[in-house]
Design a protein around this motif. Sequence first.
Motif, PDB file in Angstrom:
ATOM      1  N   MET A 176      36.197  24.046  46.777  1.00  0.00           N
ATOM      2  CA  MET A 176      37.645  24.080  46.963  1.00  0.00           C
ATOM      3  C   MET A 176      38.340  24.852  45.841  1.00  0.00           C
ATOM      4  SD  MET A 176      38.797  22.805  49.703  1.00  0.00           S
ATOM      5  CE  MET A 176      39.140  21.333  50.647  1.00  0.00           C
ATOM      6  N   ASP A 177      37.798  24.775  44.638  1.00  0.00           N
ATOM      7  CA  ASP A 177      38.481  25.389  43.506  1.00  0.00           C
ATOM      8  C   ASP A 177      37.810  26.673  43.063  1.00  0.00           C
ATOM      9  OD1 ASP A 177      39.958  23.163  43.677  1.00  0.00           O
ATOM     10  OD2 ASP A 177      39.836  22.622  41.565  1.00  0.00           O
ATOM     11  N   GLY A 178      37.066  27.302  43.952  1.00  0.00           N
ATOM     12  CA  GLY A 178      36.268  28.440  43.513  1.00  0.00           C
ATOM     13  C   GLY A 178      36.933  29.795  43.646  1.00  0.00           C
ATOM     14  N   PHE A 179      38.267  29.834  43.712  1.00  0.00           N
ATOM     15  CA  PHE A 179      38.936  31.119  43.901  1.00  0.00           C
ATOM     16  C   PHE A 179      39.440  31.678  42.581  1.00  0.00           C
ATOM     17  CE2 PHE A 179      39.548  31.406  48.564  1.00  0.00           C
ATOM     18  CZ  PHE A 179      39.130  30.143  48.938  1.00  0.00           C
ATOM     19  N   ALA A 180      39.340  32.993  42.449  1.00  0.00           N
ATOM     20  CA  ALA A 180      40.091  33.690  41.400  1.00  0.00           C
ATOM     21  C   ALA A 180      41.322  34.292  42.060  1.00  0.00           C
ATOM     22  CB  ALA A 180      39.239  34.772  40.768  1.00  0.00           C
ATOM     23  N   VAL A 181      42.419  34.316  41.337  1.00  0.00           N
ATOM     24  CA  VAL A 181      43.651  34.883  41.871  1.00  0.00           C
ATOM     25  C   VAL A 181      44.088  36.035  40.975  1.00  0.00           C
ATOM     26  CG1 VAL A 181      46.061  34.463  42.450  1.00  0.00           C
ATOM     27  CG2 VAL A 181      44.345  32.701  42.907  1.00  0.00           C
ATOM     28  N   PHE A 218      43.958  39.509  36.488  1.00  0.00           N
ATOM     29  CA  PHE A 218      43.884  38.124  36.933  1.00  0.00           C
ATOM     30  C   PHE A 218      45.086  37.319  36.446  1.00  0.00           C
ATOM     31  CE2 PHE A 218      39.456  39.481  37.253  1.00  0.00           C
ATOM     32  CZ  PHE A 218      39.193  39.066  38.543  1.00  0.00           C
ATOM     33  N   GLY A 225      43.022  38.423  51.040  1.00  0.00           N
ATOM     34  CA  GLY A 225      41.984  37.491  50.623  1.00  0.00           C
ATOM     35  C   GLY A 225      40.731  37.518  51.465  1.00  0.00           C
ATOM     36  N   PRO A 262      37.064  37.440  52.402  1.00  0.00           N
ATOM     37  CA  PRO A 262      36.010  36.845  51.559  1.00  0.00           C
ATOM     38  C   PRO A 262      35.170  37.869  50.796  1.00  0.00           C
ATOM     39  CG  PRO A 262      36.051  35.799  53.716  1.00  0.00           C
ATOM     40  CD  PRO A 262      37.023  36.942  53.784  1.00  0.00           C
ATOM     41  N   ARG A 271      34.911  35.589  45.070  1.00  0.00           N
ATOM     42  CA  ARG A 271      36.041  35.305  45.935  1.00  0.00           C
ATOM     43  C   ARG A 271      37.341  35.499  45.172  1.00  0.00           C
ATOM     44  NH1 ARG A 271      37.401  32.716  51.015  1.00  0.00           N
ATOM     45  NH2 ARG A 271      39.242  33.979  51.370  1.00  0.00           N
ATOM     46  N   VAL A 318      41.361  36.338  45.599  1.00  0.00           N
ATOM     47  CA  VAL A 318      42.568  36.538  46.395  1.00  0.00           C
ATOM     48  C   VAL A 318      43.561  37.285  45.526  1.00  0.00           C
ATOM     49  CG1 VAL A 318      44.552  35.403  47.453  1.00  0.00           C
ATOM     50  CG2 VAL A 318      42.250  34.505  47.832  1.00  0.00           C
TER      51      VAL A 318
END
Lengths: 225, 225
Positions: free
Chosen positions: A1-6, A42, A77, A79, A86, A88
């Motif tokens: 669930m928390d594996g995204f970089a923005v 980032f 985003g 995949p 990952r 976004v």
Amino acid sequence: MDGFAVAVDLVMLTIRDEGLCALLVRRGLPPYPGRWALPGGFVRPDEDLDAAAVRELREETGMDAGTGHLEQLGSYGHPRRDPRGRVVTVAYLALLPDLPAPVAGTDAAHAAWRPVDGHRRLAFDHDRILAEGVERARAKLEYTPLATAFCGPEFTVAELRAVYETVWGAPLDPRNFHRKATSTDGFLAATGGTTEGERGRPARLYRRGDATVLYPPLLRPDPAG
Amino acid sequence: MDGFAVAVDLVMLTIRDEGLCALLVRRGLPPYPGRWALPGGFVRPDEDLDAAAVRELREETGMDAGTGHLEQLGSYGHPRRDPRGRVVTVAYLALLPDLPAPVAGTDAAHAAWRPVDGHRRLAFDHDRILAEGVERARAKLEYTPLATAFCGPEFTVAELRAVYETVWGAPLDPRNFHRKATSTDGFLAATGGTTEGERGRPARLYRRGDATVLYPPLLRPDPAG
DNA sequence: ACAAAAGTGTTTTCCATACACCCATGT
DNA sequence: ACATGGGTGTATGGAAAACACTTTTGT
């Protein structure tokens, strides 16, 4: 669930002799080494999205917020849009006056203003993001006073008209444009000054007015012909 | 760098007897227990943003994509917008016909269509997101054929006019609206059928045309008066 | 004096509004 | 016959396009 970089990426547009230009950076490291890409980076752990965009804008151009215009464009985003993982990205659109200041002394050593037309094969999905940014800018000139963001703090009606002609890629009648721009409420505020030392009759100088939308809009020539 | 969760929230709008309504869900668990919120959920590890929005739409309404309209609205990522952690949400705007189908059998057991006016104090930053969705919808009716997304597959000009009047909150002249809607190229496609069993003269039925933008636009009455 | 660019006036054309009017159905 | 809503015709006002013209400067 928390594996995204923005991340935040910027479509920074300005008008130069070559026409409508975007600031691009040449990538040094993989992925896509040697390819042009939109500037970006980032989002920091305790940073708002808008704040990250403002920070990137300042890092690339040295501009303090308040000059030009900055707005969110959209998020991307897929995949597998970044092979590293990952990511976004939230894209922002910036409209800026032509900067006499160099783009140097920062991590943007390989940055350059490049015409938006005839550009293809940017890194990642940046072709699409750039295209959507340009189209957003074209559309927004119709019903907002954002064309003034491409000008300096004071400008003439002819300079403003040149902005429209460059962004839309179509000539406009100088007389009708002048009447329309000066009569649209809140679009322009006369400073009282005029140009000097130019050829021809001096032009009055204006600042941007306090309107946020243009009503009625300044419609571009019928795109359908 | 990778500590973000990414969610998708939906501003789903439809037109009912009460006027322009949004689908809201009542939260059971903290944070904000008992408060109304926009429907949404987390993006899955291998899912595109648009795909997550389509999935949420289907989970809430049972609609297959293709009915109505779905577009990205914007992203919201204030560091403390969700007390559980760092959550960036990508909001989507959906325009839907009034669904006879119930909203049941899913995790949306506490969902309801509620008028968009007079609503405040939604959970998180959803007040702002809802307001921006409604304003986007109002603006887009002017220059796109999206009003048809609020109607069923076939509709009359009067039904379409009622959509405009409801979303804009202003009455429109039936005769002039009819002429404008039927003469704008690509807006409407006549099916050949008519209504039956209604009071008055039967109305011709239309489907949405193939235009993606309306030119010239259908401008709403001057907001500045 | 002339060129060049700014700015104004005038004509024509188009479009939005307003509203009179006719059409086709249910009761 | 009449009410009800669908749809068309037409006059009018205002804005946009097209362009002649005047103004104000540099050379």
